[in-house]
Design a protein around this motif. Sequence first.
Motif, mmCIF file in Angstrom:
data_model
loop_
_atom_site.group_PDB
_atom_site.id
_atom_site.type_symbol
_atom_site.label_atom_id
_atom_site.label_comp_id
_atom_site.label_asym_id
_atom_site.label_seq_id
_atom_site.Cartn_x
_atom_site.Cartn_y
_atom_site.Cartn_z
ATOM 1 N N ILE A 11 0.862 -1.181 0.000
ATOM 2 C CA ILE A 11 0.000 0.000 0.000
ATOM 3 C C ILE A 11 0.899 1.231 0.000
ATOM 4 C CG2 ILE A 11 -1.780 1.283 1.255
ATOM 5 C CD1 ILE A 11 -2.518 -1.384 2.639
ATOM 6 N N SER A 56 -14.731 -4.811 -3.125
ATOM 7 C CA SER A 56 -14.484 -3.735 -2.162
ATOM 8 C C SER A 56 -14.570 -4.308 -0.753
ATOM 9 C CB SER A 56 -15.492 -2.598 -2.346
ATOM 10 O OG SER A 56 -16.807 -3.072 -2.130
ATOM 11 N N PHE A 71 -10.888 -0.312 0.579
ATOM 12 C CA PHE A 71 -10.269 -0.807 -0.646
ATOM 13 C C PHE A 71 -11.289 -0.958 -1.763
ATOM 14 C CE2 PHE A 71 -7.494 -2.161 2.729
ATOM 15 C CZ PHE A 71 -6.222 -2.159 2.190
ATOM 16 N N ALA A 73 -10.873 -2.852 -5.484
ATOM 17 C CA ALA A 73 -9.880 -3.657 -6.196
ATOM 18 C C ALA A 73 -10.444 -4.274 -7.459
ATOM 19 C CB ALA A 73 -9.376 -4.771 -5.283
ATOM 20 N N SER A 83 -7.453 1.054 -5.644
ATOM 21 C CA SER A 83 -7.314 2.233 -4.795
ATOM 22 C C SER A 83 -7.671 1.889 -3.358
ATOM 23 C CB SER A 83 -8.206 3.364 -5.303
ATOM 24 O OG SER A 83 -9.560 2.990 -5.214
ATOM 25 N N VAL A 84 -7.121 2.685 -2.450
ATOM 26 C CA VAL A 84 -7.433 2.531 -1.033
ATOM 27 C C VAL A 84 -7.556 3.926 -0.436
ATOM 28 C CG1 VAL A 84 -4.972 2.225 -0.476
ATOM 29 C CG2 VAL A 84 -6.708 1.527 1.185
ATOM 30 N N GLN A 91 -6.851 9.366 -0.737
ATOM 31 C CA GLN A 91 -6.817 8.142 -1.523
ATOM 32 C C GLN A 91 -5.402 7.848 -2.027
ATOM 33 O OE1 GLN A 91 -9.902 8.139 -4.414
ATOM 34 N NE2 GLN A 91 -9.800 5.957 -4.748
ATOM 35 N N THR A 93 -2.974 4.096 -3.720
ATOM 36 C CA THR A 93 -3.074 2.877 -4.503
ATOM 37 C C THR A 93 -2.479 1.706 -3.735
ATOM 38 O OG1 THR A 93 -0.955 3.283 -5.589
ATOM 39 C CG2 THR A 93 -2.930 4.127 -6.688
ATOM 40 N N PHE A 94 -2.849 0.499 -4.184
ATOM 41 C CA PHE A 94 -2.257 -0.702 -3.624
ATOM 42 C C PHE A 94 -2.164 -1.747 -4.721
ATOM 43 C CE2 PHE A 94 -6.527 -2.245 -3.586
ATOM 44 C CZ PHE A 94 -6.419 -3.628 -3.589
#
Length: 99
Positions: A11, A56, A71, A73, A83-84, A91, A93-94
């Motif tokens: 993350i 999610s 999250f 995904a 995104s997270v 916000q 990304t992961f």
Amino acid sequence: MSFDGKYNVTIQTPMGAQQGTLELKQSGDDLTGSMIAGSGESAEIKNGKVNGDSASWDVDISSPMPMTLSFEATKAGDNLGGSVTLGAFGQSTFEGVPA
């Protein structure tokens, strides 16, 4: 497409990249599981939902401060990405790869 599995997750955060392990179990459109932070802190995922190739879920963490990570995904092949929302920190990304 199933989200079942164990993933090594990275993350992107304001404090740099944070590593963890995510274990997901899909049953229909419901998603359950847990996330273990690099520090060893473990939390159950909640509000997990699957919609086709996207999913999610939320995770409540207490370190470095209490917040909810939300999250969103998608799955491409065996990998996750998306995104997270980092609580009040906005916000980011992961990405996740099979563990």
